[in-house]
Design a protein around this motif. Structure first.
Motif, PDB file in Angstrom:
ATOM      1  N   UNK A  26      19.877 -24.746 -19.099  1.00 45.04           N
ATOM      2  CA  UNK A  26      19.613 -23.648 -18.172  1.00 45.04           C
ATOM      3  C   UNK A  26      18.392 -23.950 -17.309  1.00 45.04           C
ATOM      4  N   UNK A  27      17.368 -24.548 -17.892  1.00 47.53           N
ATOM      5  CA  UNK A  27      16.185 -24.913 -17.127  1.00 47.53           C
ATOM      6  C   UNK A  27      16.508 -25.972 -16.079  1.00 47.53           C
ATOM      7  N   UNK A  28      17.390 -26.902 -16.423  1.00 45.16           N
ATOM      8  CA  UNK A  28      17.847 -27.884 -15.431  1.00 45.16           C
ATOM      9  C   UNK A  28      18.568 -27.188 -14.281  1.00 45.16           C
ATOM     10  N   UNK A  29      19.400 -26.201 -14.623  1.00 42.83           N
ATOM     11  CA  UNK A  29      20.120 -25.449 -13.589  1.00 42.83           C
ATOM     12  C   UNK A  29      19.149 -24.701 -12.676  1.00 42.83           C
ATOM     13  N   UNK A  30      18.104 -24.138 -13.257  1.00 34.19           N
ATOM     14  CA  UNK A  30      17.116 -23.424 -12.452  1.00 34.19           C
ATOM     15  C   UNK A  30      16.387 -24.372 -11.510  1.00 34.19           C
ATOM     16  N   UNK A  31      16.169 -25.598 -11.955  1.00 33.06           N
ATOM     17  CA  UNK A  31      15.557 -26.595 -11.081  1.00 33.06           C
ATOM     18  C   UNK A  31      16.461 -26.881  -9.884  1.00 33.06           C
ATOM     19  N   UNK A  32      17.765 -27.010 -10.154  1.00 26.32           N
ATOM     20  CA  UNK A  32      18.736 -27.221  -9.078  1.00 26.32           C
ATOM     21  C   UNK A  32      18.762 -26.031  -8.126  1.00 26.32           C
ATOM     22  N   UNK A  41      22.182 -21.198  -9.879  1.00 33.12           N
ATOM     23  CA  UNK A  41      22.094 -19.901 -10.548  1.00 33.12           C
ATOM     24  C   UNK A  41      23.400 -19.553 -11.253  1.00 33.12           C
ATOM     25  N   UNK A  42      24.522 -19.913 -10.655  1.00 34.00           N
ATOM     26  CA  UNK A  42      25.811 -19.659 -11.301  1.00 34.00           C
ATOM     27  C   UNK A  42      25.920 -20.446 -12.599  1.00 34.00           C
ATOM     28  N   UNK A  43      25.524 -21.716 -12.558  1.00 34.37           N
ATOM     29  CA  UNK A  43      25.572 -22.543 -13.766  1.00 34.37           C
ATOM     30  C   UNK A  43      24.611 -22.015 -14.821  1.00 34.37           C
ATOM     31  N   UNK A  44      23.434 -21.563 -14.391  1.00 31.17           N
ATOM     32  CA  UNK A  44      22.456 -21.028 -15.342  1.00 31.17           C
ATOM     33  C   UNK A  44      22.992 -19.792 -16.043  1.00 31.17           C
ATOM     34  N   UNK A  45      23.650 -18.913 -15.313  1.00 31.11           N
ATOM     35  CA  UNK A  45      24.172 -17.696 -15.926  1.00 31.11           C
ATOM     36  C   UNK A  45      25.280 -18.014 -16.931  1.00 31.11           C
ATOM     37  N   UNK A  46      25.993 -19.113 -16.734  1.00 29.18           N
ATOM     38  CA  UNK A  46      26.984 -19.533 -17.728  1.00 29.18           C
ATOM     39  C   UNK A  46      26.288 -19.913 -19.037  1.00 29.18           C
ATOM     40  N   UNK A  47      25.160 -20.598 -18.931  1.00 29.51           N
ATOM     41  CA  UNK A  47      24.412 -20.960 -20.138  1.00 29.51           C
ATOM     42  C   UNK A  47      23.911 -19.706 -20.847  1.00 29.51           C
ATOM     43  N   UNK A 137      12.158 -16.571 -14.505  1.00 26.28           N
ATOM     44  CA  UNK A 137      13.235 -16.951 -15.414  1.00 26.28           C
ATOM     45  C   UNK A 137      12.844 -18.168 -16.248  1.00 26.28           C
ATOM     46  N   UNK A 138      12.204 -19.147 -15.606  1.00 24.47           N
ATOM     47  CA  UNK A 138      11.736 -20.330 -16.339  1.00 24.47           C
ATOM     48  C   UNK A 138      10.794 -19.914 -17.455  1.00 24.47           C
ATOM     49  N   UNK A 139       9.864 -19.042 -17.149  1.00 27.05           N
ATOM     50  CA  UNK A 139       8.916 -18.568 -18.160  1.00 27.05           C
ATOM     51  C   UNK A 139       9.636 -17.843 -19.302  1.00 27.05           C
ATOM     52  N   UNK A 140      10.637 -17.028 -18.964  1.00 32.97           N
ATOM     53  CA  UNK A 140      11.374 -16.287 -19.989  1.00 32.97           C
ATOM     54  C   UNK A 140      12.153 -17.239 -20.902  1.00 32.97           C
ATOM     55  N   UNK A 141      12.730 -18.280 -20.327  1.00 37.08           N
ATOM     56  CA  UNK A 141      13.438 -19.261 -21.149  1.00 37.08           C
ATOM     57  C   UNK A 141      12.462 -19.985 -22.089  1.00 37.08           C
ATOM     58  N   UNK A 142      11.301 -20.338 -21.568  1.00 33.73           N
ATOM     59  CA  UNK A 142      10.312 -21.013 -22.411  1.00 33.73           C
ATOM     60  C   UNK A 142       9.861 -20.112 -23.552  1.00 33.73           C
ATOM     61  N   UNK A 143       9.698 -18.827 -23.272  1.00 36.21           N
ATOM     62  CA  UNK A 143       9.356 -17.886 -24.331  1.00 36.21           C
ATOM     63  C   UNK A 143      10.482 -17.783 -25.354  1.00 36.21           C
TER      64      UNK A 143
END
Length: 311
Positions: A26-32, A41-47, A137-143
């Protein structure tokens, strides 16, 4: 590593592994998404859907933790929604053109499609704060990654088997309830709930592939197809709602009138197909299947082949 729970390994370690893999992806998707927002964002929401299904599956093992994580990823997903939904409306018009070539020949929906494309482009240009949203979102994933250390699931085989069977059974019961409501009342929200339940159950079948009763591959394919059709139906509902609220913004009256007629025909067809497919998948009580899942997990089965049974 795969999105599958290995019964020969401690379930807590497996859930942490799978969650960590999905968070990294998901973090990779957010980078994209910083340069290609719609794709990333579509790929991230799938994760996120996979993460939420994972925590629902093991929720009875640690109620407080799993509920909190489910809410965490729900909130992230909501913050990232938008661009994909606009594209889905354009794809809905394209499906109608393909499904009803005689009625749409000669560009009879071209103005509507162009209006939807323009609407998406305008919203993208006006999309202020996207970088801040992605950073949050990145911060929330890291948490969420850090929080995995606090998860406390039962690793004893009997307790782990009961936990997994309970999660799978609840998801199937949720789908059965949603199916009954959709068949009885047929409201948009009923089909939306059915779609969410089907998606969650589909992820559970993937997670429990090692010990799901045969024929697991056939069930996975049937669930994927049903999820796609329910997604198409949801897009029809959304486009109908958009027309109701913004009729003058989407093209000339004659094209809007044609669009509404074709949407109604598509809706009727998709409703019937979705109910039929869902009944094939969720017509039986989930308890016997859940019992088999628990038994196979306890036995440490790692590879279940398909057999000539119904899905």
């Amino acid at each position: 590593m795969s999105y599958r729970i290995e019964p020969r390994l401690p379930v807590t370690a497996e859930v942490r592994r799978i969650a960590s893999v999905e968070i990294d992806a998901a973090l990779d998707d957010l980078s994209v998404s910083r340069t290609a927002p719609e794709t990333g964002l579509h790929a991230c929401r799938k994760k996120i859907k996979k993460l939420r299904a994972l925590f629902r599956l093991v929720q009875s093992g640690d109620e407080a933790f799993c509920r909190a994580e489910n809410m965490r990823y729900r909130d992230i997903s909501r913050s990232l929604a938008g661009a994909r939904e606009d594209t889905a409306l354009i794809e809905t018009v394209d499906r109608l053109v393909k499904t009803f070539p005689g009625q749409t020949a000669g560009g009879k929906l071209d103005a509507v499609r162009a209006a939807l494309v323009s609407r998406r482009s305008l919203k993208a240009r006006e999309g202020t704060g996207r970088e801040d949203t992605i950073d949050a979102a990145v911060n929330a994933f890291e948490q969420g990654r850090l929080a995995l250390a606090n998860m406390d699931l039962p690793d004893e085989p009997q307790a782990a088997a009961d936990m997994l069977a309970d999660g799978a059974r609840k998801a199937m019961r949720r789908a059965r309830r949603a199916l009954k409501a959709a068949a009885k009342d047929g409201r948009m929200e009923d089909f939306h709930e059915l779609r969410k339940a089907v998606k969650s159950h589909w992820q559970h079948v993937l997670l429990l592939h090692r010990f799901w009763p045969a024929p697991v591959r056939r069930r996975r394919k049937a669930l994927e197809t049903l999820g796609d059709r329910l997604g198409d139906l949801n897009d029809v509902f959304v486009l109908q709602g958009l027309i109701a609220t913004e009729p003058g913004e989407l093209g000339p009256k004659e094209q809007i009138a044609l669009l509404l007629r074709l949407l109604k025909r598509s809706e009727k067809s998709l409703r019937k197909e979705c109910l039929r497919k869902a009944n094939n998948l969720f017509g039986d009580a989930p308890k016997p299947r859940a019992g088999k899942i628990a038994g196979r997990y306890r036995a440490g089965v790692s590879d279940v082949g398909d057999g000539p049974a119904h899905v």
